[in-house]
Design an enzyme around this catalytic site. Structure first.
Site, PDB file in Angstrom:
ATOM      1  N   ASP A 138       6.863  -1.330   3.621  1.00 53.63           N
ATOM      2  CA  ASP A 138       5.776  -1.401   2.800  1.00 53.63           C
ATOM      3  C   ASP A 138       4.080  -0.338   3.219  1.00 53.63           C
ATOM      4  OD1 ASP A 138       4.150  -3.065   0.618  1.00 53.63           O
ATOM      5  OD2 ASP A 138       3.187  -4.269   2.426  1.00 53.63           O
ATOM      6  N   ASP A 161       0.735  -1.764   3.059  1.00 54.70           N
ATOM      7  CA  ASP A 161       0.341  -3.045   3.382  1.00 54.70           C
ATOM      8  C   ASP A 161       0.665  -3.890   4.140  1.00 54.70           C
ATOM      9  OD1 ASP A 161      -2.494  -2.128   2.604  1.00 54.70           O
ATOM     10  OD2 ASP A 161      -2.312  -3.438   0.946  1.00 54.70           O
TER      11      ASP A 161
END
Length: 132
Positions: free
Chosen positions: A15, A17
């Site tokens: 991922d 963020d």
């Protein structure tokens, strides 16, 4: 594009963020180097809620050409080896008639809600969600 990793059948998806970067921040050089080194051993992919231009702001231009898999907009847009593989949207999935039915129902419902101030954007349509 990177060469084939030692173990191409193993894939790790990261991922953006909060994992590769602080939220809405840019990737550090050491993290990018780690990702590039890891991609020599296994297949590496990027996953994020933002669209590709926002991912590129955080990870650098051409990120789809660095790692073989990229899934932006919460997985609605898939890239493989730098090329678009698939694009999905709520309206494509539900059909425009069902989207209109949903929006009409929400507008009718909201019209009966008593609020101190009733202005603004009550329905925001995105590729993968409605903000109501």
């Amino acid at each position: 594009m990177s060469s084939t990793p030692e173990n191409p059948r193993i894939i790790a998806l990261f991922d953006v963020d909060g994992t590769l970067t602080i939220p809405r921040g840019e990737i550090t050089p050491s993290m990018m180097q780690f990702m590039k080194d890891l991609s020599k051993k296994i297949t590496v992919g990027i996953v994020g809620g933002s669209d590709l231009p926002k991912q590129e702001e955080q990870l650098g231009d051409g990120v789809v050409d660095i790692f073989p898999y990229n899934f932006s907009q919460n997985g609605l847009v898939a890239y493989k080896d730098g090329k678009v593989l698939e694009i999905q949207t709520i309206s494509k999935y539900l059909g425009e008639d069902n989207v209109k039915r949903l929006v009409n129902w929400v507008m009718k419902y909201l019209s009966d809600v008593d609020m101190p101030v009733k202005r603004g954007t009550f329905i925001e349509f995105r590729s993968g969600m409605f903000n109501i």
